[in-house]
Design a protein around this motif. Structure first.
Motif, short mmCIF file in Angstrom:
data_model
loop_
_atom_site.label_atom_id
_atom_site.label_comp_id
_atom_site.label_asym_id
_atom_site.label_seq_id
_atom_site.Cartn_x
_atom_site.Cartn_y
_atom_site.Cartn_z
N ALA A 460 -31.78 -17.94 -66.12
CA ALA A 460 -31.72 -18.16 -64.68
C ALA A 460 -32.83 -19.12 -64.23
O ALA A 460 -32.61 -20.02 -63.40
CB ALA A 460 -31.83 -16.83 -63.94
N LEU A 461 -34.03 -18.93 -64.80
CA LEU A 461 -35.13 -19.85 -64.49
C LEU A 461 -34.83 -21.25 -65.00
O LEU A 461 -35.07 -22.25 -64.30
CB LEU A 461 -36.42 -19.33 -65.12
N GLU A 463 -31.88 -22.61 -65.44
CA GLU A 463 -30.84 -23.21 -64.59
C GLU A 463 -31.43 -23.73 -63.29
O GLU A 463 -31.03 -24.79 -62.78
CB GLU A 463 -29.75 -22.18 -64.30
N TRP A 464 -32.41 -23.03 -62.75
CA TRP A 464 -33.07 -23.49 -61.53
C TRP A 464 -33.83 -24.79 -61.79
O TRP A 464 -33.77 -25.73 -60.99
CB TRP A 464 -34.01 -22.39 -61.03
N ALA A 467 -31.43 -27.74 -62.28
CA ALA A 467 -30.77 -28.20 -61.06
C ALA A 467 -31.61 -29.20 -60.27
O ALA A 467 -31.10 -29.84 -59.35
CB ALA A 467 -30.42 -27.01 -60.17
#
Length: 798
Positions: A460-461, A463-464, A467
């Motif tokens: 999740a980190l 992917e952030w 982005a």
């Protein structure tokens, strides 16, 4: 010693750049010359120290060159004769690797033990596809019940190694050669195919069977796990288990090296085994008196590293780590610790002796390069830094040190890599990997679930970070001399504090970014017909604009011409945006890679004849239909759609091919006609509408040279100087058809085909005519399979 080993590797690398292998006579002559040089060693030493040094390095280069040449002769001798391509052959052999499931097939390596077909000759190792039935609404996909290590009798059809050939593209033939795979093919469904025995009891098959068991264990424990594929890759090195979208995130954040078996993972696991063995051994006085705890722990750590590397498929990073640990363990046993550079050099020597083709793999250069940079900034420095400062120094060094290699190999560098690695390295290496391995060994699913949960938090980190709009620096491929100049500049920049003018190292990096590809003059045109197999993808470049006509085929879930061929080529060519993109019609051979291109590259205009509900259009807001009569001009080059007429979209019953967008490009040095997949009726419509105006210097032949296109009148009216057939090697349709090829040959056109010539670059320049550059003529290597004419396809393939 270190310089001698580097010279040996240089000799191996030089051999791998040769278009043809030296004959046995020349190789033995080279060895004889090296022996004569050694015999002259002592006189040379008395004459000149510099001469002695030069002679030693020349001898080591010659030894490396000769060793690689002998290895190549031996491996290339194991070949499939051209006359046995596409013919039924009955074999007995063993499934030699993990069967890889795809949408409709299983793909697996196969060790041939016996050839049952009389007079047939087959290489010892081949790779096969076995087709099953696709998934449907009422039932899942079905595959053959096939497992690693089993002995089977199969009826197969084979072809020699052959892959697409594009600038800055993946060399599939070299990859097969390194793995010892000398033919590819498929299992005949109508043949005699049956399992003869279960697991064959040989060490290599035990390992592969264990790897498959671990993969199934993780799949059972995490049936719906989003990152189950990552855990599989971390446990057994099966990178194909990771979905393509996740790979894109890992690549953009620069942590893709962690999502497979890296040297860091092997080192961490070996260190844990060393610590546990050392702690346990010291608890027993009898054991300690028999063998010092440190030596026993070194053996345990090395054995664990070797076992983990075997489980992981023994890739180059794992090999490098095992050999380095072996050198350290031997030095510890002998009480003679070597310098870090000597350890790395000996590992380099071991890898290249056992696998002379390792120098062709990007992972080889990145793995050894990263360790060399870490040693340079960490070993032999005066003073001690706290752990945080030392960690930051290493992260900074690796980020800067790998820039030349990353730009040369992939034309991109992750700018968020230091942050992403600072988090991901301890989380993945110290937590996720040990939990995954423990969960694979012990029957406790909670370990795998916990590893998956932590991996999800880490992802999740990532992917952030991925982005972020400027997460990755992408640019053109730098020239080779700029990369070579940047390597010593990098070491200058990373030199210890107090080294004079370290900032001068940054100047050595400037050519990487400032030396741009040659500009196209106004009014000129560069047309690149990419080799995408059986499909079409053409890049048209003017002085300041670029247009992509079609995006090639899809190869399977997450793999298509867009992400495997087109996007890497656009990046290397310095094309950062497309001013136009065309999907000519609704055919997977032409739009299979369109979504990948639209996701990776900004596109200003998008034209197609696709249905309104087509998935590609969801990624192309503002898309327009291509219609006859649409015209525009870029930098003195005219573009015009000739087909289809607007009223074609209102007709019912038209085939998709008849709606193909046909584009004519007219430059100062000539014109090109891109005819997509039009058939006879569309050709007749073009002849009626344009008549003599259809003439073009270059024609991308309609429908890949099918019988349904290229009528005699159409060929005469277009009257091309150059006819380009975009076809795949031994494609299942048998394109181009011989009678079609003869029509263009009788016309006197120069015939080019992507399966034989690779990607084709055509440059139209005022007053200079058309300059052709087939990529296979430019990039010639000794392992490339000679083109073997036409063939009649198997009806089963159709």
């Amino acid at each position: 010693m270190q310089l001698n080993i580097i010279a040996f590797v240089a000799g191996i690398w030089t051999l791998q750049q040769q278009p043809d292998l030296p004959t046995d006579y020349r190789t033995w002559s080279l060895l004889a010359a090296a022996a004569a040089a050694l015999a002259w060693w002592q006189p040379a030493a008395r004459a000149s120290r510099w001469l002695k040094w030069s002679l030693a390095k020349a001898v080591w280069i010659a030894l490396g060159f000769a060793w690689a040449a002998f290895a190549a002769h031996w491996r290339l001798a194991d070949t499939l004769p051209p006359q046995w391509e596409g013919r039924d052959i009955m074999l007995v052999g063993v499934v030699a690797g993990l069967p890889q499931p795809y949408q409709r097939s299983l793909r697996f390596e196969f060790d041939v033990e016996r050839v049952l077909t009389p007079e047939a000759r087959v290489p010892r190792r081949i790779v096969l596809s076995w087709w099953g039935s696709p998934a449907r609404e009422d039932r899942p996909a079905t595959f053959p019940d096939l497992h690693a290590g089993e002995r089977w009798r199969l009826t197969v059809r084979l072809r020699r190694p052959y892959g697409t050939a594009n600038p800055h593209g993946f060399d599939y033939e070299a990859w097969l050669l390194e793995r010892g795979i000398r033919a590819t093919g498929y299992v005949r469904l109508k043949g005699v195919n049956r399992r003869l025995t279960g697991l064959v009891h040989q060490p290599q098959y035990w390992v592969e069977s264990t790897r498959e068991a671990v993969r199934e264990r993780i799949a059972r424990a995490l049936p719906e796990g989003t990152y189950a594929g990552v855990l599989v890759a971390l446990a057994i090195g099966d990178q194909r288990a990771i979905p393509q979208p996740q790979w894109q995130v890992f690549t953009r954040t620069g942590v893709n090296h962690l999502m497979s078996i890296s040297g860091l993972h092997v080192t961490m696991v070996a260190s844990l085994a060393f610590a546990l063995a050392y702690w346990g051994w010291r608890r027993s006085a009898r054991l300690t008196l028999a063998l010092p705890a440190r030596k026993a722990a070194a053996l345990a750590g090395l054995a664990t590293a070797f076992g983990y590397a075997l489980l992981a498929g023994f890739a180059v990073p794992a090999q490098r780590t095992v050999y380095m640990l072996a050198v350290v363990a031997v030095a510890l046993w002998l009480g003679r610790m070597s310098s870090p550079s000597a350890v790395l050099a000996l590992a380099l020597f071991a890898v290249t002796v056992l696998d002379p083709w390792a120098v062709l793999a990007p992972g080889f250069w990145l793995s050894f390069g990263a360790v060399a940079v870490i040693m340079f900034v960490a070993a032999g420095r005066i003073g001690r830094l706290n752990w945080l400062a030392a960690w930051a120094r290493v992260q900074w060094a690796v980020t800067i040190g790998l820039v030349p290699l990353l730009l040369a190999l992939f034309q991109q560098v992750s700018l968020v890599s230091p942050i992403a690695n600072a988090v991901a390295i301890p989380v993945v290496s110290l937590v996720v990997v040990p939990l995954t391995l423990a969960g694979a060994v012990f029957p406790f699913d909670f370990m795998l679930r916990f590893a998956h949960w932590i991996m999800g938090w880490c992802a999740a980190l990532l992917e952030w970070l991925a982005a972020a709009p400027e997460a990755v620096w992408q640019q053109h491929a730098p020239p080779a001399w700029a990369v070579a100049a940047a390597v010593p500049a990098m070491f200058w920049l990373l030199a210890p504090r107090g080294f004079p003018a370290r900032w001068l190292g940054a100047i050595g990096f400037l050519p990487l970014f400032l030396i741009l590809p040659p500009r196209i003059a106004p009014g000129d045109l560069r047309l690149t017909v990419l080799d995408v197999g059986h499909g079409l993808a053409v890049l048209a470049q003017t002085s300041n604009h670029a247009l992509l006509f079609d995006a090639g085929p899809s190869f399977g879930p997450g793999a298509d011409s867009g992400n495997r061929i087109i996007v890497p080529f656009l990046r290397a060519a310095g094309v950062r945006r497309l001013d136009g993109m065309i999907a000519s019609h609704d055919d997977i051979d032409h739009n299979g890679g369109a979504i990948s291109v639209l996701q990776a590259v900004p596109v200003a205009r998008f034209y197609s004849s696709l249905p309104r509900d087509h998935p590609v259009l969801d990624h192309a807001p503002g898309a327009a239909t291509c219609r006859s009569g649409q015209r525009w001009e870029w930098d003195g080059v005219a573009f015009e759609f000739l087909h289809p007429p607007a009223w074609y979209y209102e007709r019912d019953g038209l085939k998709d091919n008849d709606l193909s967008c046909v584009l004519r490009i007219s430059a100062s040095g000539g014109s090109a006609l891109l005819a997509a997949d039009i058939g006879r009726s569309s050709e007749e419509a073009l002849l009626t509408a344009f008549g003599e105006d259809l003439i073009a210097d270059v024609l991308v032949v309609p429908h890949h040279g099918s019988r349904t296109s290229s009528t005699q009148e159409f060929v005469w009216r277009v009257n091309p100087q150059v006819a380009v057939f975009t076809v795949g090697y031994r494609n299942r349709f048998g394109h181009p058809k011989q009678e079609v090829v003869e029509r263009y040959r009788r016309l006197g056109a120069r015939l080019l085909r992507t399966d034989r010539d690779g990607a084709l670059t055509l440059e139209f320049a005022a007053g200079k005519g058309i300059r052709l550059q087939p990529y296979r003529a430019l990039y010639r290597r000794y392992w490339q399979t000679p083109f073997a004419g036409d063939f009649i396809p198997d009806p089963e393939e159709l």
